[in-house]
Design a protein around this motif. Structure first.
Motif, PDB file in Angstrom:
ATOM      1  N   ASP A  74       0.810  -1.211   0.000  1.00 41.13           N
ATOM      2  CA  ASP A  74       0.000   0.000   0.000  1.00 41.13           C
ATOM      3  C   ASP A  74       0.850   1.271   0.000  1.00 41.13           C
ATOM      4  OD1 ASP A  74      -2.317   1.501   0.047  1.00 41.13           O
ATOM      5  OD2 ASP A  74      -2.452   1.519   2.221  1.00 41.13           O
ATOM      6  N   PRO A  75       1.771   1.385  -0.947  1.00 43.00           N
ATOM      7  CA  PRO A  75       2.710   2.521  -0.921  1.00 43.00           C
ATOM      8  C   PRO A  75       2.047   3.869  -1.128  1.00 43.00           C
ATOM      9  CG  PRO A  75       2.902   1.335  -2.982  1.00 43.00           C
ATOM     10  CD  PRO A  75       2.004   0.518  -2.091  1.00 43.00           C
ATOM     11  N   LEU A  76       0.843   3.873  -1.692  1.00 40.65           N
ATOM     12  CA  LEU A  76       0.204   5.165  -1.941  1.00 40.65           C
ATOM     13  C   LEU A  76      -0.833   5.507  -0.873  1.00 40.65           C
ATOM     14  CD1 LEU A  76      -0.117   5.066  -5.839  1.00 40.65           C
ATOM     15  CD2 LEU A  76       1.679   6.117  -4.473  1.00 40.65           C
ATOM     16  N   GLY A  77      -0.852   4.710   0.197  1.00 38.67           N
ATOM     17  CA  GLY A  77      -1.709   5.076   1.337  1.00 38.67           C
ATOM     18  C   GLY A  77      -3.194   4.926   1.078  1.00 38.67           C
ATOM     19  N   PHE A  78      -3.597   3.936   0.231  1.00 35.99           N
ATOM     20  CA  PHE A  78      -5.018   3.753  -0.064  1.00 35.99           C
ATOM     21  C   PHE A  78      -5.845   3.473   1.188  1.00 35.99           C
ATOM     22  CE2 PHE A  78      -3.735   2.009  -4.477  1.00 35.99           C
ATOM     23  CZ  PHE A  78      -3.584   3.300  -4.946  1.00 35.99           C
ATOM     24  N   ALA A  79      -5.217   2.831   2.185  1.00 30.86           N
ATOM     25  CA  ALA A  79      -5.964   2.491   3.404  1.00 30.86           C
ATOM     26  C   ALA A  79      -6.502   3.739   4.102  1.00 30.86           C
ATOM     27  CB  ALA A  79      -5.086   1.694   4.366  1.00 30.86           C
TER      28      ALA A  79
ATOM     29  N   VAL B 232       0.218  -2.486  -7.436  1.00 29.17           N
ATOM     30  CA  VAL B 232      -0.321  -1.499  -6.495  1.00 29.17           C
ATOM     31  C   VAL B 232      -1.765  -1.174  -6.850  1.00 29.17           C
ATOM     32  CG1 VAL B 232      -0.146   0.902  -5.701  1.00 29.17           C
ATOM     33  CG2 VAL B 232       1.928  -0.456  -6.039  1.00 29.17           C
TER      34      VAL B 232
ATOM     35  N   PRO C  32      -0.371  10.709   4.866  1.00 30.00           N
ATOM     36  CA  PRO C  32      -0.071   9.482   5.604  1.00 30.00           C
ATOM     37  C   PRO C  32       0.101   8.279   4.688  1.00 30.00           C
ATOM     38  CG  PRO C  32      -2.355  10.153   5.963  1.00 30.00           C
ATOM     39  CD  PRO C  32      -1.676  11.273   5.245  1.00 30.00           C
ATOM     40  N   GLY C  33       1.165   7.528   4.923  1.00 27.98           N
ATOM     41  CA  GLY C  33       1.369   6.273   4.202  1.00 27.98           C
ATOM     42  C   GLY C  33       2.032   6.445   2.847  1.00 27.98           C
TER      43      GLY C  33
ATOM     44  N   PRO D  65       8.385   5.265  -2.845  1.00 22.17           N
ATOM     45  CA  PRO D  65       7.584   4.079  -2.521  1.00 22.17           C
ATOM     46  C   PRO D  65       7.806   2.914  -3.476  1.00 22.17           C
ATOM     47  CG  PRO D  65       6.223   5.752  -3.527  1.00 22.17           C
ATOM     48  CD  PRO D  65       7.552   6.390  -3.271  1.00 22.17           C
TER      49      PRO D  65
END
Lengths: 231, 231
Positions: free
Chosen positions: A84-89, A171, B79-80, B85
């Motif tokens: 999750d490098p792009l911070g989708f969470a 990703v 964030p994240g 990345p």
């Protein structure tokens, strides 16, 4: 090579972590290679072993190093490519995220298919066919095929010979599969049919046909996701 | 909400880190928001404060949390979204990396320009013009304009209204600026001319013209990078 560290605003373990990254690059260590032991690294960097341990922890959490108990510290499979490098969470509106991810796929993947038609080796094309045969078999048996489907698209990314694509595609695909509950079965015939069109176009070295087939493939997926998300 | 943790194969701090991520999502904490204190989190998760501290360190190294000494622990700006990345620092062949990044830009950015022409607000278009005016001013004075140039492309990504684009574009642009030493000056007139063509096409709400202008803009950059890398 490693340099002794001077004072800096960054915390010492962070700086040591960066030095370890340089070490990996300088020595051209690859996935699975072992790092020098804690003691040697502590000496070279003139820091304590506790600091080395902190730095290693930082790099473990960034998917750069992994610790195998009793064996030592090793370079990860895809170093630095984090989950999750792009911070989708952290995105609140998952429905919009899913649709936006589809839009990104529609921009990138037809071009990947076209590049693959120009650049792939014959061996890679046969490998792609083998993966697609497995997708078809799973679909025929009405078994979950998502993992093989992702493998098909990752193989195409590899065949584009652009080194960024195999990093971007998982990703985006993981993002979609994480946040949208796609029924595996309702589109299987369409998936198999359009996947095969893509393989055939690449085998015939026809970039435009490969691109068009990918657009058709993604459009049917996108329709379904729009229906499922009630738009 | 937070659940007490059961045993698992992952190390406890890693699992606690994931629970903290859920906490951020559940409570809809945004960039700059403060986390509950160590003591409260330790109680809620039924783990020791040392474990909470370890978990926070993991999240700091993943650019999710930042510690402000004496103030507490806060959610990061993006964030994240980690630096690098996709692990570009680990790619050996930087020249090929640079050219592949250009190829990715050439696939994505013309579509971004077209989407911006369809979806941007008038205010955003004027903001884009202001950024371009600053690029032009820097170019006229022969001062470094790279940072403003990146801002121009990031603004376009935002104007596409696709939430993935503002995450992807900086990654790609940073990659290029990190690994290829682009002279800031040799192409400035061309940059200013083609940037302005992009702004004008978007203002006229003409997606095809915006796309074409972006292709022209990127092509001149790509030519230069190919020359500089001696291909």
């Amino acid at each position: 090579m490693l340099e002794s560290l001077n004072e800096s605003k960054k915390l010492l373990p962070e700086r040591v972590a960066e030095q370890i990254i340089s070490l990996i690059a300088d020595r051209e260590l690859k996935a699975g290679d072992k790092l020098p032991n804690e003691f040697d690294m502590a000496q070279q960097l003139s820091v304590g072993r506790g600091t080395i341990r902190e730095a290693v922890k930082i790099l473990v959490s960034r998917n750069i190093l992994e610790i195998r108990r009793g064996c030592g510290t090793f370079v990860c499979e895809k170093p630095g490519v984090v989950d999750d490098p792009l911070g989708f969470a952290f995105v609140k509106d998952k429905k919009r995220l899913g649709l936006d991810l589809c839009e990104v796929r529609m921009i990138i993947e037809p071009e990947i298919a076209a590049l693959a038609a120009e650049r792939a080796t014959s061996e890679e094309i046969e490998e792609l066919q083998r993966i697609e045969d497995e997708v078809k078999e799973l679909c025929d048996k009405e078994e979950p095929h998502m993992h093989k489907d992702i493998e098909f698209h990752e193989m195409l990314a590899k065949m584009s010979k652009n080194m960024i694509m195999p990093n971007i595609i998982p990703v985006i695909q993981t993002g979609i599969s994480l946040f949208i509950n796609i029924t595996d079965y309702s589109l299987t015939k369409e998936t198999v049919r359009t996947h095969q069109m893509i393989v055939d176009a690449i085998r015939e070295r026809c970039p435009q046909a490969a691109k068009d087939a990918m657009i058709e493939h993604l459009a049917s997926n996108q329709d379904k996701i729009e229906r499922l998300s009630g738009l």
